[in-house]
Design a protein around this motif. Structure first.
Motif, short mmCIF file in Angstrom:
data_model
loop_
_atom_site.label_atom_id
_atom_site.label_comp_id
_atom_site.label_asym_id
_atom_site.label_seq_id
_atom_site.Cartn_x
_atom_site.Cartn_y
_atom_site.Cartn_z
N SER A 223 70.21 41.88 21.10
CA SER A 223 69.07 41.01 21.42
C SER A 223 69.13 39.69 20.66
CB SER A 223 67.76 41.72 21.10
OG SER A 223 67.74 42.13 19.74
N SER A 224 70.32 39.41 20.07
CA SER A 224 70.60 38.14 19.38
C SER A 224 69.84 37.93 18.09
CB SER A 224 70.41 36.95 20.33
OG SER A 224 71.37 36.98 21.36
N ARG A 225 69.40 39.01 17.47
CA ARG A 225 68.89 38.87 16.10
C ARG A 225 70.09 38.72 15.17
NH1 ARG A 225 64.52 43.47 14.92
NH2 ARG A 225 64.41 42.29 12.98
N THR A 226 69.95 37.85 14.18
CA THR A 226 71.08 37.54 13.31
C THR A 226 70.77 37.85 11.86
OG1 THR A 226 70.36 35.24 13.07
CG2 THR A 226 71.91 35.73 14.86
N SER A 227 71.81 38.11 11.09
CA SER A 227 71.69 38.27 9.65
C SER A 227 72.97 37.77 9.01
CB SER A 227 71.42 39.72 9.26
OG SER A 227 72.47 40.56 9.69
N TYR A 228 72.86 37.34 7.74
CA TYR A 228 73.97 36.69 7.06
C TYR A 228 74.10 37.16 5.62
CZ TYR A 228 73.55 33.44 10.96
OH TYR A 228 73.48 32.88 12.22
N ALA A 229 75.32 37.12 5.12
CA ALA A 229 75.54 37.30 3.70
C ALA A 229 74.92 36.11 2.96
CB ALA A 229 77.03 37.38 3.40
N ASP A 230 74.40 36.37 1.76
CA ASP A 230 73.77 35.29 0.99
C ASP A 230 74.72 34.12 0.76
OD1 ASP A 230 71.77 37.45 -1.18
OD2 ASP A 230 71.39 36.66 0.84
N SER A 231 75.99 34.43 0.63
CA SER A 231 76.98 33.39 0.30
C SER A 231 77.20 32.38 1.43
CB SER A 231 78.32 34.04 -0.06
OG SER A 231 78.79 34.85 1.01
N VAL A 232 76.77 32.72 2.66
CA VAL A 232 77.01 31.81 3.79
C VAL A 232 75.72 31.35 4.45
CG1 VAL A 232 79.23 32.94 4.20
CG2 VAL A 232 77.24 33.59 5.59
N LYS A 233 74.57 31.86 4.00
CA LYS A 233 73.29 31.46 4.61
C LYS A 233 73.11 29.95 4.55
CE LYS A 233 70.42 35.58 4.03
NZ LYS A 233 69.34 36.21 3.24
N GLY A 234 72.68 29.40 5.68
CA GLY A 234 72.46 27.96 5.76
C GLY A 234 73.71 27.16 6.08
N ARG A 235 74.88 27.80 6.04
CA ARG A 235 76.13 27.10 6.34
C ARG A 235 76.81 27.66 7.59
NH1 ARG A 235 80.34 27.42 2.97
NH2 ARG A 235 79.81 29.49 2.16
N PHE A 236 76.70 28.96 7.80
CA PHE A 236 77.34 29.62 8.93
C PHE A 236 76.29 30.02 9.96
CE2 PHE A 236 81.33 31.51 6.66
CZ PHE A 236 81.62 30.26 6.14
N THR A 237 76.69 30.00 11.24
CA THR A 237 75.82 30.44 12.32
C THR A 237 76.60 31.32 13.28
OG1 THR A 237 74.53 28.39 12.20
CG2 THR A 237 74.29 29.72 14.19
N ILE A 238 76.09 32.53 13.50
CA ILE A 238 76.70 33.43 14.47
C ILE A 238 75.92 33.32 15.78
CG2 ILE A 238 75.33 35.44 13.73
CD1 ILE A 238 77.82 37.17 14.27
N SER A 239 76.65 33.36 16.89
CA SER A 239 76.01 33.29 18.20
C SER A 239 76.87 34.08 19.19
CB SER A 239 75.84 31.84 18.66
OG SER A 239 77.11 31.20 18.79
N ARG A 240 76.30 34.32 20.36
CA ARG A 240 77.04 35.06 21.37
C ARG A 240 76.77 34.46 22.75
NH1 ARG A 240 75.53 40.97 20.51
NH2 ARG A 240 76.89 41.30 22.34
N ASP A 241 77.78 34.56 23.61
CA ASP A 241 77.66 34.15 25.01
C ASP A 241 78.02 35.39 25.83
OD1 ASP A 241 77.97 33.21 27.62
OD2 ASP A 241 78.79 31.30 26.96
N ASN A 242 77.00 36.08 26.31
CA ASN A 242 77.24 37.33 27.02
C ASN A 242 77.96 37.12 28.35
OD1 ASN A 242 76.10 38.86 24.97
ND2 ASN A 242 74.04 38.76 25.89
N ALA A 243 77.81 35.94 28.94
CA ALA A 243 78.51 35.65 30.20
C ALA A 243 80.02 35.55 29.99
CB ALA A 243 77.98 34.37 30.81
N LYS A 244 80.40 35.17 28.76
CA LYS A 244 81.82 35.02 28.44
C LYS A 244 82.36 36.15 27.58
CE LYS A 244 81.79 29.97 28.72
NZ LYS A 244 82.07 28.69 28.01
N ASN A 245 81.49 37.13 27.27
CA ASN A 245 81.90 38.25 26.40
C ASN A 245 82.51 37.74 25.10
OD1 ASN A 245 81.08 39.92 28.44
ND2 ASN A 245 83.03 40.96 28.71
#
Length: 115
Positions: A54-76
């Motif tokens: 459902s596209s909820r995200t979580s991050y390691a403290d070391s990368v918060k604010g710098r890294f962004t995870i995302s997904r495109d379900n149409a492209k797998n």
């Protein structure tokens, strides 16, 4: 057969950006969580970021604010946008998911942050 194929790694200067991609096949991509891990030489593999079906995200403290995870379900495909890169981010980055009781990994892509 689930397959995960990463791409997008490379050499970048400190402060630069890279976007990693992980193309998945052999699974109902949209319903499963996807994760990025990394492993630096001599270190244990660590979880960097997770995105649920459902596209909820979580991050390691070391990368918060710098890294962004995302997904495109149409492209797998799942992405990891990495900004403000530091030398300590240097590692092999792996894509990962669980389908049922099975755990799947990609082959990894090298990210090197150096001037």
């Amino acid at each position: 057969q689930v397959q995960l194929v990463e791409s997008g790694g490379g050499l970048v200067q400190p402060g630069g950006s890279l976007r990693l991609s992980c193309a998945a096949s052999g699974m109902m991509f949209s319903i499963y969580p996807m994760r990025w891990h990394r492993q630096a030489p001599g270190n244990q593999r660590e979880l960097v970021a997770t995105i649920t079906g459902s596209s909820r995200t979580s991050y390691a403290d070391s990368v918060k604010g710098r890294f962004t995870i995302s997904r495109d379900n149409a492209k797998n495909t799942v992405y990891l946008q990495m900004n403000s890169l530091k030398p300590v981010d240097t590692a092999v980055y792996y894509c990962n998911t669980n389908v049922g009781t099975s755990n799947y990994w990609g082959q990894g892509t090298q990210v090197t942050v150096s001037s």
